[in-house]
Each structure stands twice: as C-alpha cells, then as structure tokens.
Design a protein around this motif. Structure first.
Motif, PDB file in Angstrom:
ATOM      1  N   GLU A 219       0.819  -1.209   0.000  1.00 21.18           N
ATOM      2  CA  GLU A 219       0.000   0.000   0.000  1.00 21.18           C
ATOM      3  C   GLU A 219       0.861   1.272   0.000  1.00 21.18           C
ATOM      4  N   THR A 220       1.832   1.282  -0.894  1.00 13.28           N
ATOM      5  CA  THR A 220       2.790   2.379  -0.953  1.00 13.28           C
ATOM      6  C   THR A 220       2.932   2.891  -2.375  1.00 13.28           C
ATOM      7  N   PHE A 221       2.987   4.224  -2.505  1.00 14.88           N
ATOM      8  CA  PHE A 221       3.288   4.860  -3.775  1.00 14.88           C
ATOM      9  C   PHE A 221       4.801   5.069  -3.890  1.00 14.88           C
ATOM     10  N   TYR A 222       5.317   4.873  -5.098  1.00 12.50           N
ATOM     11  CA  TYR A 222       6.730   5.075  -5.391  1.00 12.50           C
ATOM     12  C   TYR A 222       6.843   6.094  -6.523  1.00 12.50           C
ATOM     13  N   MET A 223       7.733   7.061  -6.362  1.00 13.24           N
ATOM     14  CA  MET A 223       8.088   7.955  -7.467  1.00 13.24           C
ATOM     15  C   MET A 223       9.584   7.770  -7.705  1.00 13.24           C
ATOM     16  N   ILE A 224       9.909   7.247  -8.864  1.00 13.19           N
ATOM     17  CA  ILE A 224      11.287   6.942  -9.207  1.00 13.19           C
ATOM     18  C   ILE A 224      11.675   7.802 -10.403  1.00 13.19           C
ATOM     19  N   THR A 225      12.885   8.370 -10.354  1.00 11.36           N
ATOM     20  CA  THR A 225      13.282   9.317 -11.387  1.00 11.36           C
ATOM     21  C   THR A 225      14.795   9.412 -11.441  1.00 11.36           C
ATOM     22  N   THR A 226      15.291  10.261 -12.339  1.00 12.85           N
ATOM     23  CA  THR A 226      16.712  10.562 -12.424  1.00 12.85           C
ATOM     24  C   THR A 226      16.919  12.021 -12.054  1.00 12.85           C
ATOM     25  N   GLN A 227      17.773  12.266 -11.052  1.00 13.55           N
ATOM     26  CA  GLN A 227      18.130  13.626 -10.655  1.00 13.55           C
ATOM     27  C   GLN A 227      19.558  13.899 -11.128  1.00 13.55           C
ATOM     28  N   ILE A 228      19.655  14.639 -12.245  1.00 11.15           N
ATOM     29  CA  ILE A 228      20.949  14.931 -12.846  1.00 11.15           C
ATOM     30  C   ILE A 228      21.559  16.100 -12.092  1.00 11.15           C
ATOM     31  N   ALA A 229      21.945  15.865 -10.867  1.00 10.40           N
ATOM     32  CA  ALA A 229      22.512  16.915 -10.037  1.00 10.40           C
ATOM     33  C   ALA A 229      23.116  16.301  -8.783  1.00 10.40           C
ATOM     34  N   SER A 230      24.169  16.916  -8.298  1.00 14.16           N
ATOM     35  CA  SER A 230      24.754  16.600  -6.997  1.00 14.16           C
ATOM     36  C   SER A 230      25.121  15.136  -6.825  1.00 14.16           C
ATOM     37  N   GLY A 231      25.356  14.437  -7.931  1.00 19.68           N
ATOM     38  CA  GLY A 231      25.776  13.058  -7.841  1.00 19.68           C
ATOM     39  C   GLY A 231      24.697  12.094  -7.414  1.00 19.68           C
ATOM     40  N   ILE A 232      23.455  12.515  -7.468  1.00 15.59           N
ATOM     41  CA  ILE A 232      22.362  11.649  -7.010  1.00 15.59           C
ATOM     42  C   ILE A 232      22.021  10.603  -8.056  1.00 15.59           C
ATOM     43  N   GLY A 233      21.800  11.010  -9.297  1.00 18.92           N
ATOM     44  CA  GLY A 233      21.457  10.054 -10.339  1.00 18.92           C
ATOM     45  C   GLY A 233      20.070   9.474 -10.123  1.00 18.92           C
ATOM     46  N   ASN A 234      19.922   8.181 -10.333  1.00 17.31           N
ATOM     47  CA  ASN A 234      18.620   7.540 -10.178  1.00 17.31           C
ATOM     48  C   ASN A 234      18.257   7.454  -8.696  1.00 17.31           C
ATOM     49  N   MET A 235      16.972   7.670  -8.405  1.00 14.14           N
ATOM     50  CA  MET A 235      16.525   7.809  -7.018  1.00 14.14           C
ATOM     51  C   MET A 235      15.053   7.434  -6.898  1.00 14.14           C
ATOM     52  N   VAL A 236      14.621   7.219  -5.663  1.00  9.46           N
ATOM     53  CA  VAL A 236      13.231   6.892  -5.391  1.00  9.46           C
ATOM     54  C   VAL A 236      12.793   7.579  -4.111  1.00  9.46           C
ATOM     55  N   VAL A 237      11.521   8.011  -4.080  1.00  8.51           N
ATOM     56  CA  VAL A 237      10.875   8.468  -2.853  1.00  8.51           C
ATOM     57  C   VAL A 237       9.547   7.741  -2.737  1.00  8.51           C
ATOM     58  N   LYS A 238       9.014   7.659  -1.493  1.00 10.93           N
ATOM     59  CA  LYS A 238       7.804   6.878  -1.251  1.00 10.93           C
ATOM     60  C   LYS A 238       6.830   7.645  -0.364  1.00 10.93           C
ATOM     61  N   THR A 239       5.566   7.216  -0.412  1.00 15.42           N
ATOM     62  CA  THR A 239       4.550   7.734   0.493  1.00 15.42           C
ATOM     63  C   THR A 239       3.386   6.754   0.577  1.00 15.42           C
ATOM     64  N   LYS A 240       2.685   6.805   1.676  1.00 11.80           N
ATOM     65  CA  LYS A 240       1.423   6.073   1.797  1.00 11.80           C
ATOM     66  C   LYS A 240       0.258   6.910   1.293  1.00 11.80           C
ATOM     67  N   ASP A 241       0.459   8.229   1.275  1.00 12.74           N
ATOM     68  CA  ASP A 241      -0.620   9.145   0.897  1.00 12.74           C
ATOM     69  C   ASP A 241      -0.040  10.340   0.141  1.00 12.74           C
ATOM     70  N   PRO A 242      -0.249  10.418  -1.182  1.00  8.67           N
ATOM     71  CA  PRO A 242       0.300  11.537  -1.960  1.00  8.67           C
ATOM     72  C   PRO A 242      -0.207  12.908  -1.534  1.00  8.67           C
ATOM     73  N   PHE A 243      -1.319  12.958  -0.816  1.00  7.04           N
ATOM     74  CA  PHE A 243      -1.830  14.241  -0.341  1.00  7.04           C
ATOM     75  C   PHE A 243      -1.027  14.768   0.848  1.00  7.04           C
ATOM     76  N   LYS A 244      -0.224  13.908   1.465  1.00  8.35           N
ATOM     77  CA  LYS A 244       0.460  14.281   2.705  1.00  8.35           C
ATOM     78  C   LYS A 244       1.972  14.381   2.564  1.00  8.35           C
ATOM     79  N   GLY A 245       2.481  14.364   1.346  1.00  6.04           N
ATOM     80  CA  GLY A 245       3.906  14.547   1.157  1.00  6.04           C
ATOM     81  C   GLY A 245       4.657  13.236   0.989  1.00  6.04           C
ATOM     82  N   TRP A 246       5.923  13.369   0.650  1.00 12.09           N
ATOM     83  CA  TRP A 246       6.762  12.229   0.287  1.00 12.09           C
ATOM     84  C   TRP A 246       8.006  12.180   1.161  1.00 12.09           C
ATOM     85  N   GLY A 247       8.580  10.975   1.271  1.00 11.10           N
ATOM     86  CA  GLY A 247       9.745  10.758   2.107  1.00 11.10           C
ATOM     87  C   GLY A 247      11.026  11.273   1.495  1.00 11.10           C
TER      88      GLY A 247
END
Length: 596
Positions: free
Chosen positions: A147-175
């Motif tokens: 029961e988790t949302f995942y947003m996965i993307t590429t951040q071409i900055a600061s050496g981050i590269g591919n990354m993921v953040v998660k939330t149980k509720d998109p209305f309440k913000g992401w980790g």
C-alpha cells in the motif's frame, strides 16, 4: 527541428554541473523581511495571465468534449497511476523548484494540482544545475502489496542520479530520497502479482564495442529489493537492444513502463528521440525478464508521418504511460507539442491524453496514428469542470493572483532553490521579492517567481512598486527559456535617473555543452526614463506569429510600448535547445549588469 533523446544530452548536462551539497541548517525555510513599498525591494500585485490561442476560438467545446492537452505549458514526460477511485499524474521539472508537480483526478479529465513530490532542499539538490538538468522523467507507481506509492526518477545533479521516494498518501507529502545504484536514466518500477518488483530503465551497453551507432541505447532491467529499496546486484538483463528493429538503427529507446494483462507482460517505450521522430512502441513477453518481442503494428503512437503544415498541429507525440479507467477502457498520457505559426516550440512539451482500446492482444491508441485533434469526447458520465472548482484550466483562460492567499498557488515555481528564500506575501495583497545578487543569467538560485507560458498568444501583466537604489538594482518581469536565453523588462537606476529597459540575453548557439563560466551577452533593445514615485504596470503580449511586445502604464489604463516587437525565437527549444518551455517571471536582483 530538434531530434534528440534525454540520454543524448546527459553528458552535456553533466559537463556543466557543479556537484554541491546543501547545508541543512542554511537551507531551512525562512521568511524574507517584510519591506515597505518605496525601497529597493519590489512589491508585486495584481498578476494576470490570459491566453488567446486561435485553436480554442476556432474549436469551441460541445457539452460532451474537453480539450487536449490536459496540462498546457511545460509539463512533459507524464506518468500516471490509479488507486481505487483516485488517479495521480506527475511530470518532469528539470531545475524548477519545487520539483515534480503532482496532480489528482477522479475521472481523468478534471485535474487538481495537489503539490510537488520534491518540495524540500533535502530532496532536490539543483542549486548549480542548468535549466535542462535536474529532474528527468519521473514515474509514479502503486504497490498494492504494501500500500505504498513510489516515485522513481533521475536527478541529474549533486551526484544523485537515479533515485526513489515513497509515500502512503500523496496528499500528505513524500519521504526522503533514496539513491539507487545503477546507471542510465528514465527508471520505472513494476510490481508483479507475486510480490516481486523490477526496475526498467534506459541505458547503454557497458561494452562500448556493442554500441553500433549514435543514439543506440538499450532497456535494462533489475530485480528490486522492496525491503532495502535498492536494485539487486547481478540481476540485470537487457530487455531491448536498440529498439523495435536493430537493423533499422532505431535511436533513443527510453522511458520504459512495464504492465501485466491476461498473464502477459508488456514493455512500452518511447523511440526516435523527443523531437520530430518521436513515437511509442510496445513489446510482449511471457515473463517479466523476457524475451520481449515487438508488436507487428509498431509504432502505436506517433505524429511523424504527416504534413508539416497541417491544421492545429500537434507533434512530437510519445513518452507515454497507461492506466485503466473506471469504464474498463485504458487511457494513455503522453507528451506532445503545439508549435506556433513560426513552427517554434515556446510552450514546451505538454501533457496529452488519449483513449486506448486494449480488447485485443496489444493496446491500440485510438487515433494515435492520425493527426491528433485539440478536442476529445468526455468519458461516459464525466462532466468537464476544468477551470472551475479548483480544477486546472484548459483552453483560453485567465489566471489572476493578488497574492493574498496564505499559501502560494502551486503554479508558481522558483529556479534551483526554494521560493521561501526570497518571497513574502501579505494578507492585504502583494508579494515582496528580496533580491538575490545572482541575476537572471546565473546558473544559481535566482530571485524570480515563475509561471509557465501556456499559450502561443497571451498577455501577462503585473503591477510593481519599486525604487532601485543603484545601477546594480533591477526588478521587473522576464520571459525566460533558461539562463542563456531570456528577455528582461525592468526598472533600474543610472546616475540620478530611473529607467525602464528591455534587454535580450542570448548566448550564441554552439556545438556541445556551454563552456563553464561562459558569458551570456546582453543587448539593450530599448529604454525610457520613468517616474518611480508611483506603481508601474508591466505587460507582455505575445502573438501566434512569435512576436513579443513589452509595454507599461503608470495609470493602469494607457500603455506605452517600449521598443519594437521582438522575436520569440530565443524562447523556443528550436534555438535554446534543451527540454523546457518558456516561463514568465517576477524578478529582482541586486547584481544587475544591464545598463541603459
């Protein structure tokens, strides 16, 4: 016209980035001091933006229709997901801050922006990113097993590269961001019925001898550890080499998404580069690990076969994602452009939607292989509410903001840093912008508040109360395609006089990435002395013929044009390159270098 893929510009983007790390304490949100009008800190009030495109005047909606695109302006690379009655959609944001705008709908027609996925400096580190670096191609997916949302993307900055953040509720913000240890761009995650997860993404062969031509890319897959939120080393396999038919030298296979239907696995990708030859293709397999075979009817979506002078032209269609609607039909969101009369792309790549017939083995985009139209039929039982009840507007609309709300409208974004670092709003109306020393040409956070250009023909106006102290002070309004291509229309001081000037900032086009530290030349187009004792109203008007005029009024009624109409060419991707559309900004700086 431009023919490129995200990965084509990856090395160029990386070449101009400085890997920086935000100091957590220094980057806490802070309020700029409230400053009374009449100082060298400008106060902006009564902003309005009105679109006036012929396509909407010539194609009025019937009761059972809605307009395409559903998100006008620079909202490219859409990804969509459904949970129950709720749909969520995200788009690329590059170096805009906050990043990854997220929208919500219950019917796929009426959309409300509910915020941004990356809304904190700890998540988004783009302080030294060029306009077309930053965040590439976000993918949003829901795992019903946890029961988790995942947003996965590429951040071409600061050496981050591919990354993921998660939330149980998109209305309440992401980790917070979890860095993922694999190369390439455009990652997407897939959750299988058995609880396993996989990541697919664009990459190139590690063995460079296998790279056969420019634009030769692959789609790679990894197994994904849901407990550790990381790919499992050694599990990577190549699902697609080159594209549908390697013998034809297909270019820029990217933006993969995986689906499962009737026990079969489908891999859908963009092919041809996000330009004239853009398309969407699909593959099928009995296993998530392949082998994947292309459909015989590829591409399933493209606009590359049609006359360049077609009416109400929509082009560059591709980079799609699909979702099942409540009516049992499928729908795809994808990017496209609507060039102006000069065939220039100032509004950028926008988000479109199209119904999909998936009653057979492969999905069929309805009218996806004929010239796309500006209107679609509403799904059964849906009422078009766009532009009302808080839903995002479409067509020709007017957006006004007196800056009285407690929270800034989500449409307002900054560049490379938080808005809160330089703005203050007042319950009585108006927004104060504390000037940064960095000016609009800097690859750094700038004190400018931006609204996307959403029409070829539009008017934007704002009232400004401002008295600069020196020639280093300037405030006004900008048309911004990026740090190297923009127009500035603002007030500054020279000796004992005050001037309203119109300036063009444009770097000469060059092969490869810009040289670090290269100077963006400025040209004064026109200037006029002005009385700053009372507020001044600044206006930009653009036509479909790609001409922009700049005017002002000191009484709110009679406007005087400053200089002649200028070309919008530098505000288009045709000239500026990159991936973004033009922005309209309320701007201030204490580092002005443009003098009348």
């Amino acid at each position: 016209m431009i023919k490129f893929g995200f990965s084509q510009l990856l090395s160029a983007a990386m070449a101009v980035l400085l890997m920086v790390s935000f100091d957590a304490t220094a980057q806490k949100k802070k309020k700029a001091s409230t400053v009374a009008a009449g100082t060298n800190v400008p106060v902006f009030t009564r902003f309005s933006y009105t679109g006036n495109d012929e396509v909407y005047a010539n194609n009025p909606l019937k009761e059972d229709e809605f307009y395409n695109p559903i998100l006008q302006g620079c909202y490219p690379d859409p990804s969509i997901v459904r949970r129950g009655d709720d749909y969520f959609l995200v788009a690329s944001s590059f170096s805009m801050f906050p990043g990854v705008p997220i929208f919500h709908s219950t019917d796929l027609v009426n959309w409300k922006q509910i915020g941004h996925v990356l809304d904190r400096p700890s998540q988004l580190k783009v302080e030294k990113s060029g306009i077309s670096a930053g965040i590439y191609a976000p993918s949003i997916k829901y795992n019903k097993n946890n029961e988790t949302f995942y947003m996965i993307t590429t951040q071409i900055a600061s050496g981050i590269g591919n990354m993921v953040v998660k939330t149980k509720d998109p209305f309440k913000g992401w980790g917070e961001v979890k860095k993922l240890n694999f190369p390439g761009i455009d990652p997407s995650i897939f959750f299988d019925d058995d609880g396993k997860a996989y990541v697919v993404h664009n990459d190139e062969h590690a063995d460079r001898s296998k790279i056969l031509y420019n634009g030769h890319r692959i789609i790679r897959q990894w197994e994904y550890d849901l407990e550790k939120d990381e790919v499992i080393p050694g599990t990577d396999v190549v699902l697609v080499d080159g594209g549908v038919d390697l013998s034809q030298k297909p270019i820029w296979i990217e933006a993969p998404h995986m689906y499962k239907k009737n026990g079969k696995y489908y891999l859908m990708c963009a092919e041809g580069g996000t330009g004239d030859n853009h398309s969407e293709v699909i593959f099928i397999s009995d296993s998530p690990k392949g082998p994947f075979k292309p459909a015989l009817n590829n591409p399933i979506l493209t606009q590359r076969y049609f006359p360049a002078d077609r009416k109400d032209k929509i082009d560059w269609a591709g980079h799609a994602d699909m979702v099942e609607g409540k009516d049992g039909k499928h729908y795809a969101v994808f990017l496209g452009i609507r060039p102006n009369a000069k065939n220039r792309v100032n509004t950028g790549r926008e988000t479109f939607i199209i119904p999909v017939d998936w009653s057979g083995t492969f999905p069929v985009y309805e009218n996806g292989l004929v010239p796309l139209k500006p209107k679609l039929k509403l799904p059964q039982g849906v009422t078009n509410q766009t532009g009302t009840n808080g839903f995002f507007p479409s067509g020709n609309f007017t957006f006004t903001d007196n800056f009285t709300a407690a929270n800034l409208d989500y449409r307002w974004i900054a560049m490379r840093g938080p808005r809160e670092e330089f703005i203050t709003t007042s319950p009585k109306g108006g927004i104060t912008i504390k000037p940064f020393e960095a000016n609009i040409k800097a690859v750094a956070p700038v004190s400018a508040l931006f609204h996307r250009q959403q029409h070829s023909s539009f008017e934007a106006a704002v009232t400004m109360n401002y008295v600069p102290k020196s020639e280093k002070d300037l405030a006004g309004i900008v048309c911004y395609q990026g740090e190297a291509f923009n127009y500035v229309f603002g007030v500054t001081k020279k000796d004992n006089d005050y001037y309203l000037l119109l300036a063009k900032n444009a770097r000469e086009r060059q092969a490869g990435p810009p040289r670090p530290g290269s100077v963006v030349p400025s040209t004064i187009i026109a200037s006029t002395k002005i009385d700053v004792k009372k507020p001044i109203q600044l206006k930009i008007a653009a036509s479909r013929q790609d001409e922009y005029t700049f005017s002002y009024s000191t009484n709110g009624t009679n406007f005087q044009t400053v200089g002649d109409a200028v070309s919008g060419d530098i505000l288009s991707t045709n000239v500026a390159g990159g991936f973004t559309g033009a922005l309209i900004g309320l701007y201030a700086t204490s580092g002005n270098d443009i003098l009348p």
